[in-house]
Scaffold this active site. Sequence first.
Site, PDB file in Angstrom:
ATOM      1  CE1 TYR A  25      -3.837  -2.161   0.458  1.00 58.20           C
ATOM      2  CE2 TYR A  25      -2.746  -3.204   2.447  1.00 58.20           C
ATOM      3  CZ  TYR A  25      -3.679  -3.067   1.374  1.00 58.20           C
ATOM      4  OH  TYR A  25      -4.546  -4.301   1.432  1.00 58.20           O
ATOM      5  CG  HIS A  30      -6.787   4.820   0.821  1.00 61.84           C
ATOM      6  ND1 HIS A  30      -7.759   5.988   1.081  1.00 61.84           N
ATOM      7  CD2 HIS A  30      -7.553   3.954   1.557  1.00 61.84           C
ATOM      8  CE1 HIS A  30      -8.826   5.556   1.734  1.00 61.84           C
ATOM      9  NE2 HIS A  30      -9.001   4.407   1.892  1.00 61.84           N
ATOM     10  CG  ASN A  73     -12.093   0.067   6.578  1.00 65.33           C
ATOM     11  OD1 ASN A  73     -11.677   1.179   5.991  1.00 65.33           O
ATOM     12  ND2 ASN A  73     -12.577  -1.046   6.197  1.00 65.33           N
ATOM     13  CG  ASP A  98      -7.201   9.129   0.703  1.00 65.54           C
ATOM     14  OD1 ASP A  98      -7.067   8.868   1.877  1.00 65.54           O
ATOM     15  OD2 ASP A  98      -7.995   8.397  -0.043  1.00 65.54           O
ATOM     16  CG  ASN A 119     -14.544   3.205   4.951  1.00 65.80           C
ATOM     17  OD1 ASN A 119     -15.546   3.532   5.268  1.00 65.80           O
ATOM     18  ND2 ASN A 119     -14.065   2.298   3.981  1.00 65.80           N
TER      19      ASN A 119
END
Length: 196
Positions: A25, A30, A73, A98, A119
């Site tokens: 990631y 994100h 989350n 973001d 989230n």
Amino acid sequence: MILLVHFLSKMIRLVCGLGNPGAEYAKTRHNIGFMALDQLTQLSWQKKFKGLFAQAPFKGEAVYFLKPQTYMNLSGESVQELSHFFKITTPEILVVYDEIDLPFGEVHLKKGGGLAGHNGLKSIVGQLGKDDFYRIRLGVGRPQHGSVADHVLGEFSLLERNSITSYLEGASKIVTSVLEDGFEKASQKYSRKSLI
């Protein structure tokens, strides 16, 4: 890289960049909140409060920096744990994240307000019980095709990568400006502006 200067406002005590842990990631849209904080030098990160944590001393006090490692989350778990430990209230928190409703390179500064389906913000509000924290929204744009989830969890396009360095440096300058000059002055100077 931006030097973290020692004229920090007492108003903001916690700066939190949002993202997901793990190499897969690291370069995704994100994770732009993580990336912006990574531009700040003189921060020594350590694992604590379910995240990567750093602090900058100032006149006997400290400003805390946090990159939650709980996955997006559950970001609020990390924020709540640090906030509770240091007795930080929600109006003393700045969250960098973001924003799909802004084009790539554009920023918007705001306090409180809606969550726009993000989230990470939902988790923070869920854990803290309030939404009156400050925000730096870093535009990553909406996808022309495909799902929003695939877009934010995807890496920047070749065109975006050509200007990502200047974008992130600009974002970290805004964080420093908020700490130096206060949120209102920083907002007047940078909000709704493009950094590329």
